[in-house]
Motif scaffolding. Structure first.
Motif, PDB file in Angstrom:
ATOM      1  N   LYS A 270      -3.686   2.535  -4.832  1.00 57.44           N
ATOM      2  CA  LYS A 270      -2.751   1.842  -3.952  1.00 57.44           C
ATOM      3  C   LYS A 270      -1.672   1.193  -4.811  1.00 57.44           C
ATOM      4  O   LYS A 270      -1.960   0.582  -5.833  1.00 57.44           O
ATOM      5  CB  LYS A 270      -3.469   0.771  -3.142  1.00 57.44           C
TER       6      LYS A 270
ATOM      7  N   ALA B 251      -0.001   0.469  -0.378  1.00 55.56           N
ATOM      8  CA  ALA B 251       0.066   1.790   0.247  1.00 55.56           C
ATOM      9  C   ALA B 251      -0.544   2.838  -0.686  1.00 55.56           C
ATOM     10  O   ALA B 251      -0.489   2.694  -1.906  1.00 55.56           O
ATOM     11  CB  ALA B 251       1.510   2.154   0.557  1.00 55.56           C
ATOM     12  N   PRO B 252      -1.137   3.894  -0.123  1.00 56.92           N
ATOM     13  CA  PRO B 252      -1.691   4.963  -0.974  1.00 56.92           C
ATOM     14  C   PRO B 252      -0.582   5.592  -1.828  1.00 56.92           C
ATOM     15  O   PRO B 252       0.559   5.750  -1.384  1.00 56.92           O
ATOM     16  CB  PRO B 252      -2.220   5.981   0.030  1.00 56.92           C
TER      17      PRO B 252
END
Length: 64
Positions: free
Chosen positions: A30, A34-35
């Motif tokens: 992350k 967010a990925p």
């Protein structure tokens, strides 16, 4: 960890051959919540350590 029979590997040489043939991996983590995924090149040193060693490269500017 349980490994189903159809996912078992025949041995270390088989795993090393797979790494030699497909020398890119994806690092997933992350970044800012967010990925984030980065494709990374790897070289395998079969003779270093008990299982071999991977040498990879990531650019300094990469958010990882």
């Amino acid at each position: 960890m349980y490994i189903p029979k159809h996912f078992e590997q025949a041995g270390l040489a088989t795993c090393h051959d797979l790494i030699d043939r497909y020398s890119f991996a994806i690092l997933i983590s992350k970044v800012d919540g967010a990925p984030y995924a980065t494709h990374l090149p790897f070289l395998l040193n079969r003779d270093q350590g008990e299982f071999g060693a991977l040498l990879g490269h990531m650019a300094l500017a990469n958010p990882h």
